[in-house]
Design an enzyme around this catalytic site. Structure first.
Site, mmCIF file in Angstrom:
data_model
loop_
_atom_site.group_PDB
_atom_site.id
_atom_site.type_symbol
_atom_site.label_atom_id
_atom_site.label_comp_id
_atom_site.label_asym_id
_atom_site.label_seq_id
_atom_site.Cartn_x
_atom_site.Cartn_y
_atom_site.Cartn_z
ATOM 1 N N LYS A 79 0.833 -1.138 0.038
ATOM 2 C CA LYS A 79 0.034 0.072 -0.153
ATOM 3 C C LYS A 79 0.961 1.110 0.111
ATOM 4 O O LYS A 79 1.899 1.315 0.691
ATOM 5 C CB LYS A 79 -0.794 -0.213 1.167
ATOM 6 C CG LYS A 79 -1.980 1.077 1.481
ATOM 7 C CD LYS A 79 -2.883 0.998 2.604
ATOM 8 C CE LYS A 79 -4.066 1.983 2.505
ATOM 9 N NZ LYS A 79 -4.841 1.837 3.652
ATOM 10 N N SER A 160 -9.909 2.382 2.768
ATOM 11 C CA SER A 160 -8.914 3.048 1.895
ATOM 12 C C SER A 160 -7.985 2.151 0.983
ATOM 13 O O SER A 160 -7.364 2.277 0.120
ATOM 14 C CB SER A 160 -8.107 4.139 2.742
ATOM 15 O OG SER A 160 -7.478 3.351 3.708
ATOM 16 N N SER A 184 -10.424 0.419 7.075
ATOM 17 C CA SER A 184 -9.672 0.649 5.948
ATOM 18 C C SER A 184 -9.051 -0.997 5.459
ATOM 19 O O SER A 184 -8.586 -0.989 4.038
ATOM 20 C CB SER A 184 -8.411 1.514 5.852
ATOM 21 O OG SER A 184 -9.033 2.730 5.562
#
Lengths: 494, 499
Positions: A79, A160, A184
């Protein structure tokens, strides 16, 4: 030979160790899938060369007879909130455009040490603020899932960690890192039919992870199944003296202790989570989950978490408050974007840089955070929200005196079309209504896929555990996984 | 002592002063990073990723800074808070990379204490006054902006950024420039004894924000102004005077004092408005979520306490009571830790060399240090730390006097030579043949010659002019090139003249 990209962490690790295929072959296979899936926009930066180099060093180690790490030969997606030395790190924001860290986050360094390789930096909601991956400065991530029947509307992969969820679901990587501040990891996992766990706050070091809300941010693994999550979490976690909130505890051998027999275990079902607005499909899947855990030998107990309804409002005070301060460092002075209009002074430069660099949702949260910390409002908002947070923790503490884990839905709905909620922040925020309480209490929580809704979209069930008891969460997750037999996958359209 | 007031056209005004002293904690590394704190390093060479607030960087508290703050609090008899916490003070400035300063607003590490100041240190009987300390908290320093390096841009040096400061907040207990000066002097002395701050105001390791207000006697407290970053005691006293005068004039002209932050310009001897309350930042303080509360256990506190040195007030009392020094000497010797440590080393070495008790030698040591050594250092314009003569060398010299090897007068000459040549006293005495003559035969012979040559004066002396004894002593010493033991000279002269 089977398609390597169909495999998860454990199978790749064992295959590389056993000589069924080389780590380089694995990296090449995933590199190829990534190159063919640009339509998903899951990656901000692809790093095929890095993946190959890291794979080669694993193959060399194996040839030299060296002991291999827990994730040797497993390439993963990172990420783009984790700082990676020499590879651009942006948090999906223009304000960090072109920023290349000279340091490696502790979590990513731990993963490389375990033998994992990096396929690239995954797209996400800007500064991890969002639930649909529509706030990235690098464009939306498109879920590989579609409703079907001629409805080709692009769907949200969740957020997210939407790049992570989309990439795993589309077999662009066998696993990826996520971070979870208020859902998330869990919400995107649920939206894409994969598994993800947010460990106890403090298990994974926050050092080198671009901060959103420090008291809530926690890294965790996202993968195809429970075992893979256990393996990867072992490789990510551990005490880090560079993070004052890191837990100085040994990392348990979660994989070895996996056990789906829940005999003697009590599973709490919180009555406050039966909220208005929750899809019937979700409620049905929850009932199904209860039945599965009963079948695994667990006793089901009705529990109460009375302050649940205050969790989301309190979260949307505390998280923006911390974010408004954490994001102050992006000022155009030392790195990243700098906007200097003609004749600008320092204040003008700040205003121009931050106006141009931050996206709308980030600005919204900075404004909210600045407001709730302001003189005259602090006690009414921030102090009050902290009190609520304490009450939520106490709710869980009381609940865990009656049960070992809690079962709940991960989200109130399945994935939704992109553009559906981005004009209405409140309905977007409501997506995390079931995820946020565990974040506020710092508890381990996991989403495992449990089936499809009426539109053929994946649904997830959430297991929340007591402080430090990731094992019970993983075990209950495994029990569901075995019974759900979730094999559905998106039809390849990209 | 007369009360300090400012005379206005319409009457007298009292002045009320409170001080916030920022003292840099003497540690090798910064408050939340491992960077060095050394002064004077090349710009931006002592900056870690944390100090530069790179993305994802986190602060880790340096417990040595907390230890020094606790020891300082203990030295002020202050309440030590076993639970304290760091808060963020949010504002944007280019010398503040994080966009917030980590400080302690809500739960400081040290609570109330007090400092006793002597209002006139030259006067041993001077009145003393207790000045309250409100709190001490620990916080980060900011970096330094430089506006003179480039025509259109400013530069920033982050070396100082993140260095640990103690902010020591007084109560508004001071009422004159002199009291404010005495408070800072005493505070600096205590910090240096404790070792928590070097007190070096020129290098900026100690600076004060000066809060001043005026009022007519008996009235409520007036509106205060805060003059920032005053970096010497002289300036501090000037700020109080100038600011009080300005406020009185303003009030008498029908104006009103505005609560504001001001700056002192020592060149123009005035304070100038920096920003008013309306422009004041809303700092949006809140607990730093990157840091856990600081919880101190009993073992930590016990170590802090047991590692505290003897403090100036206790020392002064001991010097007077146990060593028999005058109040004045005791006060001067203990005012600065360096002086007292030098004195104690000198005394200890003298005791070792002579076998006499410290009480016997204390006065001699004190007098020599305060007059001879300080006089010499003054002439050389060097500090005690830079003294060319060490305590052990001083003790060598004083021991020669104490055991009668040389006279006090010769000792002065030997000391001069020591300063010039850096030689030891014993070597100088040996090489130059300065040993005191205690041989009665030689002295008697010299005296006989002098008496014979001055029969008229002998007669005058015997006729009652006893003051002439000094003349004979002088002549004898001259004849003996100053080396005769003055006591023996006296004895023999008296015997001969009185017979």
């Amino acid at each position: 030979m089977t398609d390597i990209t169909e495999l998860g962490i454990a199978a790749i690790r064992d295959g590389v160790a056993g000589g069924d295929f080389t780590a380089v072959e694995v990296a090449e296979a995933f590199n190829a899938n990534i190159a063919a899936a640009l339509a998903l926009n899951a990656f901000i930066v692809e790093t095929p060369e890095i993946a190959l180099n890291m794979a080669k060093s694993v193959d060399d180690d194996r040839a030299a007879g060296k002991e291999l790490g827990k994730m040797a030969g497993v390439p993963i997606g990172m990420k783009d909130l984790f700082c990676t030395e020499g590879t651009q790190t942006t948090a999906a924001s223009n304000i960090l455009g072109g920023f290349v860290p000279q340091y490696e986050s502790t979590v990513s360094a731990n993963l490389w040490k375990a033998g994992a390789g990096m396929l690239g930096k995954l797209n996400l909601d800007q500064f991890a603020m969002g639930s649909s991956n529509e706030t990235s400065a690098f464009g939306n991530v498109i879920s590989p899932w579609r409703i079907g029947g001629g409805n080709n509307a692009p769907l949200a992969p969740g957020g997210s960690s939407g790049g992570s969820s989309a990439a795993i679901s589309a077999r662009l990587c066998p696993a990826a890192t996520g971070t979870d501040t208020g859902g998330s990891i869990r919400q995107p996992a649920a939206f894409t039919g994969i598994t993800g766990i947010k460990p106890t706050y403090g298990r994974c070091s926050r050092w080198g992870v671009v901060a959103f809300a420090s008291s809530l941010d926690q890294a965790g693994p996202m993968a195809h199944d429970v075992r893979d999550c256990a393996i990867m979490l072992e490789s990510m976690a551990g005490f880090d003296p560079k993070d004052s909130t890191s837990l100085d505890l040994p990392v348990p051998d979660w994989e070895a202790a996996l056990n789906s027999n829940l005999k003697g275990k009590k599973v709490g079902v919180p009555r406050e989570y039966r909220m208005d607005g929750t899809d019937q499909d979700i409620l049905d899947s929850w009932d199904q989950g209860i039945a599965w855990l009963k079948d695994a030998g667990a006793d089901i107990v009705d529990i109460s978490l009375p302050h649940t309804k205050y969790a989301l409002p309190a979260y949307y005070i505390i998280a923006p408050a911390e974010a408004s301060s954490n994001l102050s460092r992006y000022d155009g002075v030392r790195y990243g974007m700098r906007e200097v209009p003609e004749g600008a002074n320092l204040q003008d430069m700040y205003a121009a840089t931050r106006s141009a660099g931050f996206g709308a949702e980030v600005k919204r949260r900075i404004m909210i955070g600045t407001y709730v910390l302001s003189a005259g409002f602090y006690d009414a908002y921030y102090t009050q929200a902290q009190k609520v947070r304490t009450l939520i923790s106490q709710d869980f503490k009381a609940a865990f005196s009656e049960c070992d884990v809690i079962l709940a839905p991960t989200t109130p709905t399945a994935s939704f079309p992109l553009g559906d909620k981005d004009k209405d922040p409140l309905s977007m925020y409501l997506n995390d209504v079931f995820a946020v309480p565990a974040s506020m209490a710092g508890l381990p929580a996991m989403s495992v896929p449990c089936g499809l809704d009426k539109d053929g979209l994946p649904l997830g069930l959430q297991i929340i555990g007591n402080m430090l008891d990731e094992q019970s969460v993983l075990n209950a997750g495994l029990a569901i996984e075995e019974r759900a037999g979730f094999t559905a996958r998106p039809d390849k359209w990209w | 002592m007369n009360k300090y007031t400012v005379q206005g056209a319409t009457g007298e005004f009292e002045v009320v002063i409170g001080l916030e002293v920022h003292a840099q904690i003497s540690t090798q590394s910064k408050l939340f990073s491992g960077s060095s704190t050394e002064f004077g390093a090349e710009q931006n060479t002592q900056v870690s990723l944390v100090d530069a607030a790179m993305p994802g960087m986190l602060p880790v508290p340096n417990m040595e800074c907390m230890r020094q703050a606790v020891r300082t609090g203990m030295a002020l008899g202050a309440q030590i808070n076993k639970y304290s916490r760091f808060d963020r003070k949010n504002y944007f400035y280019a010398d503040l990379p994080q966009g917030y300063q980590i400080s302690q607003l809500y739960h400081p590490i040290v609570g109330e204490g007090e400092i006793e100041v002597t209002l006139d240190e030259k006067d041993p009987d001077s009145a003393t006054k207790k000045i309250g300390v409100e709190r001490i908290h620990v916080e980060q320093d900011a970096g330094k902006l430089m506006h003179d390096q480039h025509p259109t841009s400013s530069y920033v040096d982050l070396n100082r950024c993140g260095v640990a400061l103690m902010e020591i907040v007084s109560k508004p207990d001071m009422t004159s420039p002199k009291e404010a000066g005495a408070y800072v002097k005493k505070l600096r002395s205590i910090l240096r004894y404790v070792g928590s701050c070097d007190g070096n105001m020129e290098q900026g390791s100690m600076r004060a924000d000066v809060n001043v207000s005026v009022r007519r006697p008996g009235e409520e407290l007036g509106t205060r102004t805060e003059t920032k970053n005053v970096n010497s005691i002289r300036f501090l006293m000037q700020v109080v005077e100038i600011e009080a005068r300005r406020q009185v004039d303003l009030i008498e002209d029908g104006g009103e004092v505005v609560q504001e932050t001001r700056l002192f310009d020592p060149n123009r001897m005035e304070t100038r408005s920096m920003r008013s309350k309306e422009d004041a930042h809303d700092y949006r303080y809140f607990p730093d979520p990157d840091l856990l509360p600081v919880e101190l256990d009993d073992a930590f506190l016990e170590e802090c306490r047991s590692s505290l040195p003897e403090l100036p007030d206790e020392k002064r009392e001991r010097y007077e009571k146990e060593l028999g020094l005058t109040a004045y000497n005791a006060a001067v010797l203990t005012a600065e830790s360096e002086t007292s440590y030098w004195f104690e080393e000198l005394l200890a070495q003298s005791v070792e060399r002579t076998g006499k008790s410290d009480k016997d030698l204390a006065k001699q040591c004190a007098n020599w240090l305060l007059s001879e050594l300080f006089g010499a250092l003054n002439k050389l314009s060097v500090t005690l730390e830079e003294s060319p003569v060490s305590p052990s060398q001083g003790a060598e010299l004083l021991s020669l006097v104490a055991d009668g090897t040389i006279s006090g007068k010769i000792a002065k000459d030997v000391f001069e030579i020591m300063l010039e040549t850096k030689q030891g006293a014993e070597q100088i005495v040996e090489e130059k043949g300065l040993k005191q003559v205690s041989d009665t035969g030689a002295i008697e012979a010299a005296i006989n010659t002098i008496i014979a040559a001055n029969e008229d004066k002998v007669a005058q002396y015997r006729g009652g002019n006893e003051r002439l004894l000094g003349f004979f002593v002088g002549q004898t010493m001259k004849a003996m090139q100053g080396k005769a033991n003055p006591q023996i000279v006296n004895e023999i002269l008296k015997k001969k003249l009185d017979s």
